[in-house]
Design a protein around this motif. Sequence first.
Motif, PDB file in Angstrom:
ATOM      1  N   ASP A  59       0.821  -1.101   0.194  1.00 55.16           N
ATOM      2  CA  ASP A  59       0.041   0.018   0.028  1.00 55.16           C
ATOM      3  C   ASP A  59       1.002   1.363   0.139  1.00 55.16           C
ATOM      4  O   ASP A  59       0.248   2.260  -0.456  1.00 55.16           O
ATOM      5  CB  ASP A  59      -0.871  -0.014   1.255  1.00 55.16           C
ATOM      6  CG  ASP A  59      -1.953  -1.073   1.122  1.00 55.16           C
ATOM      7  OD1 ASP A  59      -2.169  -1.644   0.172  1.00 55.16           O
ATOM      8  OD2 ASP A  59      -2.306  -1.484   2.077  1.00 55.16           O
ATOM      9  N   THR A  60       2.072   1.216   0.559  1.00 53.72           N
ATOM     10  CA  THR A  60       2.689   2.603   0.864  1.00 53.72           C
ATOM     11  C   THR A  60       4.029   2.509  -0.187  1.00 53.72           C
ATOM     12  O   THR A  60       4.429   3.679  -0.531  1.00 53.72           O
ATOM     13  CB  THR A  60       3.354   2.467   2.284  1.00 53.72           C
ATOM     14  OG1 THR A  60       4.067   1.324   2.383  1.00 53.72           O
ATOM     15  CG2 THR A  60       2.287   2.609   3.341  1.00 53.72           C
ATOM     16  N   VAL A  61       4.473   1.587  -0.681  1.00 53.83           N
ATOM     17  CA  VAL A  61       5.512   1.569  -1.579  1.00 53.83           C
ATOM     18  C   VAL A  61       5.442   1.012  -2.905  1.00 53.83           C
ATOM     19  O   VAL A  61       5.570   1.768  -4.013  1.00 53.83           O
ATOM     20  CB  VAL A  61       6.876   0.623  -0.947  1.00 53.83           C
ATOM     21  CG1 VAL A  61       8.086   0.875  -1.791  1.00 53.83           C
ATOM     22  CG2 VAL A  61       7.213   1.331   0.377  1.00 53.83           C
ATOM     23  N   PHE A  62       5.048  -0.259  -3.067  1.00 56.61           N
ATOM     24  CA  PHE A  62       4.964  -1.113  -4.225  1.00 56.61           C
ATOM     25  C   PHE A  62       3.897  -0.384  -5.411  1.00 56.61           C
ATOM     26  O   PHE A  62       3.969  -0.222  -6.425  1.00 56.61           O
ATOM     27  CB  PHE A  62       4.652  -2.506  -4.192  1.00 56.61           C
ATOM     28  CG  PHE A  62       5.938  -3.116  -3.523  1.00 56.61           C
ATOM     29  CD1 PHE A  62       6.987  -2.684  -3.853  1.00 56.61           C
ATOM     30  CD2 PHE A  62       5.553  -4.294  -2.650  1.00 56.61           C
ATOM     31  CE1 PHE A  62       8.230  -3.319  -2.957  1.00 56.61           C
ATOM     32  CE2 PHE A  62       6.484  -4.769  -1.819  1.00 56.61           C
ATOM     33  CZ  PHE A  62       7.990  -4.508  -2.079  1.00 56.61           C
ATOM     34  N   ARG A  63       2.571  -0.230  -4.560  1.00 55.33           N
ATOM     35  CA  ARG A  63       1.402   0.518  -5.579  1.00 55.33           C
ATOM     36  C   ARG A  63       1.945   1.697  -6.230  1.00 55.33           C
ATOM     37  O   ARG A  63       1.636   2.060  -7.338  1.00 55.33           O
ATOM     38  CB  ARG A  63       0.366   0.363  -4.715  1.00 55.33           C
ATOM     39  CG  ARG A  63      -1.321   0.879  -5.664  1.00 55.33           C
ATOM     40  CD  ARG A  63      -2.259   0.552  -4.743  1.00 55.33           C
ATOM     41  NE  ARG A  63      -2.477  -0.901  -4.624  1.00 55.33           N
ATOM     42  CZ  ARG A  63      -3.587  -1.212  -3.690  1.00 55.33           C
ATOM     43  NH1 ARG A  63      -4.199  -0.602  -2.997  1.00 55.33           N
ATOM     44  NH2 ARG A  63      -3.482  -2.651  -3.542  1.00 55.33           N
ATOM     45  N   PRO A  64       2.273   2.650  -5.054  1.00 59.43           N
ATOM     46  CA  PRO A  64       2.615   3.984  -5.837  1.00 59.43           C
ATOM     47  C   PRO A  64       3.945   4.008  -6.901  1.00 59.43           C
ATOM     48  O   PRO A  64       3.599   4.686  -7.843  1.00 59.43           O
ATOM     49  CB  PRO A  64       3.023   4.963  -4.650  1.00 59.43           C
ATOM     50  CG  PRO A  64       2.476   4.203  -3.454  1.00 59.43           C
ATOM     51  CD  PRO A  64       2.391   2.704  -3.752  1.00 59.43           C
ATOM     52  N   ALA A  65       4.696   3.119  -6.500  1.00 56.05           N
ATOM     53  CA  ALA A  65       5.944   2.868  -7.476  1.00 56.05           C
ATOM     54  C   ALA A  65       5.371   2.020  -8.797  1.00 56.05           C
ATOM     55  O   ALA A  65       5.851   2.737 -10.070  1.00 56.05           O
ATOM     56  CB  ALA A  65       6.986   2.046  -6.971  1.00 56.05           C
ATOM     57  N   GLY A  66       4.503   1.252  -8.506  1.00 56.67           N
ATOM     58  CA  GLY A  66       3.940   0.685  -9.873  1.00 56.67           C
ATOM     59  C   GLY A  66       3.368   1.554 -10.889  1.00 56.67           C
ATOM     60  O   GLY A  66       3.525   1.585 -11.853  1.00 56.67           O
ATOM     61  N   ARG A  67       2.539   2.457 -10.075  1.00 56.42           N
ATOM     62  CA  ARG A  67       1.857   3.457 -10.692  1.00 56.42           C
ATOM     63  C   ARG A  67       2.653   4.451 -11.356  1.00 56.42           C
ATOM     64  O   ARG A  67       2.486   4.861 -12.795  1.00 56.42           O
ATOM     65  CB  ARG A  67       0.744   4.348  -9.825  1.00 56.42           C
ATOM     66  CG  ARG A  67      -0.395   3.340  -9.415  1.00 56.42           C
ATOM     67  CD  ARG A  67      -1.339   4.140  -8.447  1.00 56.42           C
ATOM     68  NE  ARG A  67      -2.396   3.353  -7.937  1.00 56.42           N
ATOM     69  CZ  ARG A  67      -3.362   3.671  -6.826  1.00 56.42           C
ATOM     70  NH1 ARG A  67      -3.164   4.805  -6.271  1.00 56.42           N
ATOM     71  NH2 ARG A  67      -4.302   2.828  -6.580  1.00 56.42           N
ATOM     72  N   ALA A  68       3.664   4.882 -10.652  1.00 56.16           N
ATOM     73  CA  ALA A  68       4.801   5.898 -11.266  1.00 56.16           C
ATOM     74  C   ALA A  68       5.273   5.233 -12.426  1.00 56.16           C
ATOM     75  O   ALA A  68       5.529   5.717 -13.619  1.00 56.16           O
ATOM     76  CB  ALA A  68       5.685   6.330 -10.326  1.00 56.16           C
ATOM     77  N   LEU A  69       5.677   4.011 -12.443  1.00 49.56           N
ATOM     78  CA  LEU A  69       6.452   3.268 -13.541  1.00 49.56           C
ATOM     79  C   LEU A  69       5.552   2.883 -14.688  1.00 49.56           C
ATOM     80  O   LEU A  69       5.961   3.081 -15.779  1.00 49.56           O
ATOM     81  CB  LEU A  69       6.847   1.774 -13.043  1.00 49.56           C
ATOM     82  CG  LEU A  69       7.992   2.124 -11.986  1.00 49.56           C
ATOM     83  CD1 LEU A  69       8.435   0.649 -11.480  1.00 49.56           C
ATOM     84  CD2 LEU A  69       9.418   2.602 -12.538  1.00 49.56           C
ATOM     85  N   TRP A  71       2.913   4.973 -15.371  1.00 48.87           N
ATOM     86  CA  TRP A  71       2.785   6.120 -16.226  1.00 48.87           C
ATOM     87  C   TRP A  71       4.113   6.736 -17.055  1.00 48.87           C
ATOM     88  O   TRP A  71       4.025   7.147 -18.193  1.00 48.87           O
ATOM     89  CB  TRP A  71       2.558   7.608 -14.992  1.00 48.87           C
ATOM     90  CG  TRP A  71       2.330   8.751 -15.620  1.00 48.87           C
ATOM     91  CD1 TRP A  71       1.153   9.323 -16.370  1.00 48.87           C
ATOM     92  CD2 TRP A  71       3.638   9.785 -16.020  1.00 48.87           C
ATOM     93  NE1 TRP A  71       1.688  10.553 -16.870  1.00 48.87           N
ATOM     94  CE2 TRP A  71       2.935  10.880 -16.561  1.00 48.87           C
ATOM     95  CE3 TRP A  71       4.903   9.982 -15.826  1.00 48.87           C
ATOM     96  CZ2 TRP A  71       3.074  11.977 -16.783  1.00 48.87           C
ATOM     97  CZ3 TRP A  71       5.485  10.998 -15.892  1.00 48.87           C
ATOM     98  CH2 TRP A  71       4.721  12.083 -16.444  1.00 48.87           C
ATOM     99  N   LEU A  72       5.254   6.252 -16.589  1.00 47.24           N
ATOM    100  CA  LEU A  72       6.704   6.464 -17.230  1.00 47.24           C
ATOM    101  C   LEU A  72       6.734   5.585 -18.356  1.00 47.24           C
ATOM    102  O   LEU A  72       7.130   6.275 -19.484  1.00 47.24           O
ATOM    103  CB  LEU A  72       7.604   6.232 -16.241  1.00 47.24           C
ATOM    104  CG  LEU A  72       9.072   6.692 -16.587  1.00 47.24           C
ATOM    105  CD1 LEU A  72       9.298   8.215 -16.905  1.00 47.24           C
ATOM    106  CD2 LEU A  72      10.181   6.271 -15.663  1.00 47.24           C
ATOM    107  N   GLY A  73       6.291   4.258 -18.345  1.00 42.96           N
ATOM    108  CA  GLY A  73       6.413   3.512 -19.463  1.00 42.96           C
ATOM    109  C   GLY A  73       5.581   3.885 -20.593  1.00 42.96           C
ATOM    110  O   GLY A  73       5.928   3.860 -21.754  1.00 42.96           O
ATOM    111  N   ARG A  74       4.031   4.361 -19.984  1.00 39.31           N
ATOM    112  CA  ARG A  74       3.302   4.925 -21.059  1.00 39.31           C
ATOM    113  C   ARG A  74       3.693   6.309 -21.873  1.00 39.31           C
ATOM    114  O   ARG A  74       3.800   6.339 -22.837  1.00 39.31           O
ATOM    115  CB  ARG A  74       1.852   5.369 -20.552  1.00 39.31           C
ATOM    116  CG  ARG A  74       1.163   4.237 -20.417  1.00 39.31           C
ATOM    117  CD  ARG A  74      -0.421   4.421 -20.111  1.00 39.31           C
ATOM    118  NE  ARG A  74      -0.545   5.599 -18.995  1.00 39.31           N
ATOM    119  CZ  ARG A  74      -0.786   5.056 -17.524  1.00 39.31           C
ATOM    120  NH1 ARG A  74      -0.722   3.822 -17.093  1.00 39.31           N
ATOM    121  NH2 ARG A  74      -0.808   6.137 -16.719  1.00 39.31           N
TER     122      ARG A  74
END
Length: 333
Positions: A59-69, A71-74
């Motif tokens: 909830d605190t690390v992986f999910r925000p990091a996944g969303r950022a990655l 968005w960056l991949g898109r």
Amino acid sequence: MELEKRPEGRPQEPPRRSDPEGCVAAAVRVPVRIVALVLVVPVRMAWDVLVVAGRFLRDTVFRPAGRALAWLGRLLFVWPLVGIWRYAVVPLGKGVAFLGRVLLVVPAVWLYRRVLTPAGRGLYAALAWLGRYLVVVPAAWLYAWLLTPVGHALAWCGRGLAWCLGLIATGVGAVLYWTTRVLVVLPALALWRWVLTPVGRVLAVIGREVVDALGHAWRIAGYVSRAFGRFLGTLWRWTVAEPARWAYRSVLTPVGHAVRDTVLRPLADAGRAAGRVTRQALAAARLTVRQTRADVRRALFGEPAKPRPVDRREPSVAEARTLGSSTTALTKD
């Protein structure tokens, strides 16, 4: 109504158990469950701790990091590739397809329809006559007078050879069958029936009991882990959280209010008053310096020359240009 009645003096036999593995199951169940419970409780507690830590990290690390990655991949890959496909590859493909159609397909269709088709129709009769008398007639004579008798002779010889080979294969197969049955099948069947089946049943009972024991131990360990977690939560609440809350409400808040009312607020008022006095003193000093500088300038250089007033009035009616005169207010002497 019963068709056959039991004799009155004969006692009724107790029902027999249909499970022949009851003794083994009863002998294995209790110790296996005790051992499984002792071994599984620490594993279950460690598993619950890992689950809580994993959920927190998710909830605190992986999910925000996944969303950022994502968005960056898109931004770096998907959108550029979509733009290249939409605005470069698709128009280029359409252009190549149009050029291929114009330069290859249309000339090939025209050549086939206008050149090859009429030429093929004119050569068909001659080729058919030559093929009939040079290929078909000799092939039919060769098949009827040479290949057919030879084929019949070879077929008769093949049937005789197949009958002989079948007879030999039947005898050899019977010998091999009985040899394999006596030397392999019957011993394997006896081994399966009298050794492997009982051992397999015992192992199945033991395995089933072990699996059931592990399931019960896992559930009991879950209850124990939940209770231990609640105990730790209650202990934390009554030893840390509640004393901290009481200290904050009963001690720190009144002390903070008292310090604010008795120390900080008077200091703030005094600071604001000192700031006002300082600003007023600075303003008075700046005004004094400005006046002194003006007096020194007047004493050294005298009074500055006053600017001449500029007449910004509109010209009078007499001085303005009229319809019957060629002079204006600017050219008039």
